[in-house]
Write an enzyme that holds these catalytic residues in place. Structure first.
Site, short mmCIF file in Angstrom:
data_model
loop_
_atom_site.label_atom_id
_atom_site.label_comp_id
_atom_site.label_asym_id
_atom_site.label_seq_id
_atom_site.Cartn_x
_atom_site.Cartn_y
_atom_site.Cartn_z
N HIS A 95 -12.62 102.01 -18.44
CA HIS A 95 -11.36 102.41 -19.06
C HIS A 95 -10.68 101.29 -19.85
CE1 HIS A 95 -8.16 105.45 -19.22
NE2 HIS A 95 -7.29 104.46 -19.12
N SER A 112 -5.66 105.48 -23.86
CA SER A 112 -5.20 106.13 -22.64
C SER A 112 -3.88 106.87 -22.88
CB SER A 112 -5.08 105.06 -21.55
OG SER A 112 -4.99 105.63 -20.29
#
Ligand SMILES: *[C@@H]1O[C@H](CO)[C@@H](O)[C@H](O)[C@H]1NC(C)=O
Ligand SMILES: *[C@@H]1O[C@H](CO)[C@@H](O)[C@H](O)[C@H]1NC(C)=O
Ligand SMILES: *[C@@H]1O[C@H](CO)[C@@H](O)[C@H](O)[C@H]1NC(C)=O
Length: 396
Positions: free
Chosen positions: A367, A162
């Site tokens: 995620h 990320s």
């Protein structure tokens, strides 16, 4: 007349039950990165690295026989802890078990890097004036130089989750000489655009100018730090069994990052929420919201007056994709609501040096599964080992 829904009723019961739990029971303990690495067989060395602008960053090395160092860079509000929470089935420990020389960095402002040569994080708002830009521009060069110096290698491989990969796009475009020090960047949940984010985050993005003016008025600079009110509240509230899952995971984390009950099971939730979040600057969050709002991967927007002084232009400049020459592997997930597939596609088109692209075949991957998912040795690590192996160019 009854207006309450059964789920709301259930929620209230859980909350009441948990308040008594919070006040009477001990919370699961949060092991430090040193304790985690030691517990799983790799007592680490800690380096305290000073950046050009005075921040002191903690980096943990799990030494291995391999001559090619691997740098792991965590995401927003995160820390080096997360790469080890699953023990033998976590990425850092698996790499170390396989002989890799593993380096776990901590970006400025988090639990381990809340330190500066001059500025006091508790009293100097200037300490908190940073986002992924400064992490890419100052933190990464300091960390990379130390790793190469200490290991004697000419290049390293990097894995960024990320924001931990966003930082490398800043590095590659703003400090071009660092491109040649990276064998390969493995970008897990690649993130540079937030054009296609679904609700609820898209709503937050639309409200970002309002949020920005509000936090400025309130004078809040740090968010979810371990000793801040927000941080203490989240750690206490979210680390009690039941509530951790019913509220913090299912109502907050999953809607933003993607639902995946298989990979993030209730028993594991308290372990996750005692370690996460690990604190950052409010500006780090605002910068990402601006990216979504302005639909541009650009420097931080201070407002036209300060922009003129800082950038010599009323608008913040965009990052230059064509300057990024390090080889990059993009690993995306179809159930990732933050790094959505259409947004990763934009990034992929802009990046000149993509050597590998994969939408993970497991369609429920979200995620956070990349770092804390239960079955990553099956669904993710084989790709990582393959990419590392194919891009390990050792130069004497
Ligand atoms: C973890 O892996 C190491 C090395 O392969 C092994 O010695 C150890 O027993 C494992 N621990 C657990 C809890 O599985
Ligand atoms: C929180 O406070 C404790 C006790 O004063 C201190 O040891 C610790 O370093 C603090 N943590 C952070 C992240 O500031
Ligand atoms: C590089 O390594 C040498 C020897 O270990 C050390 O003296 C020096 O301070 C290091 N430099 C940097 C920039 O880390």
């Amino acid at each position: 007349m009854y207006t309450s829904s059964p789920s709301l009723y259930l929620l209230v019961i859980i909350i009441i039950k948990q308040i008594s739990y919070i006040t009477t029971e001990k919370l699961p303990s949060a092991l430090s990165s040193i304790e985690l690495a030691t517990k799983y067989g790799h007592p680490p060395t800690q380096y305290n690295i000073i950046t050009e602008d005075g921040y002191i960053l903690a980096v943990f090395r799990l030494p291995g026989r391999s001559r090619i160092p691997v740098l792991l860079m965590h995401g927003i509000l995160d820390s080096s802890d997360m790469w080890m929470l699953r023990g033998n089935t976590s990425l850092a420990i698996t790499l170390a078990n396989n002989g890799y020389d593993v380096w776990l960095a901590n970006s400025r402002g988090n639990r381990y890097s809340r330190r500066h040569k001059i500025l006091n994080p508790d009293t100097d708002p200037a300490f908190w004036q940073f986002s992924f830009h400064e992490m890419g521009y100052y933190d990464l060069p300091a960390v990379i130089d130390t790793i190469l110096n200490e290991s004697g290698a000419k290049k390293l491989s990097a894995i960024g989750h990320s924001q931990g990969n966003t930082m490398f796009y800043v590095l590659g475009s703003e400090r071009k000489e660092y491109n040649s020090k990276i064998n390969v960047l493995i970008a897990l949940a690649p993130i540079a655009y937030l054009h296609n984010t679904p609700p609820p985050l898209s709503i937050v993005i639309q409200l970002s100018p309002l949020i920005e003016s509000l936090v400025k008025k309130l004078g809040v600079y740090e968010i979810f730090g371990d000793n801040s009110t927000t941080g203490l509240l989240v750690h206490k509230f979210c680390s009690t069994p039941d509530i951790a899952y019913a509220v913090c995971i299912e109502q907050i984390l999953f809607p933003v990052l993607g639902f995946d009950r298989e990979e993030l099971e209730p028993e594991f939730a308290p372990t996750l929420t005692v370690h996460y979040p690990a604190g950052t600057s409010v500006q780090s969050i605002l910068h990402f919201l601006q990216i979504g709002y302005r639909k541009m991967f650009a420097r931080y927007n201070y407002g036209s007056k300060v922009n003129r002084r800082t950038y010599n232009s009323p608008d913040p400049p965009e990052y230059q994709w064509d300057k990024i020459t390090m080889p990059i592997a993009l690993l995306a997930a179809r159930n990732d609501r933050l790094s959505s597939i259409p947004d990763v596609a934009i990034l992929r088109r802009r990046l000149p040096s993509v050597v590998f692209y994969l939408e993970n075949p497991r369609s429920t991957l979200n995620h956070v599964d990349f770092i804390v998912g239960r079955n990553m040795p099956v669904y993710l690590f084989p790709y990582i080992f393959q990419i590392l192996h194919e891009n390990n160019h050792f130069v004497d």
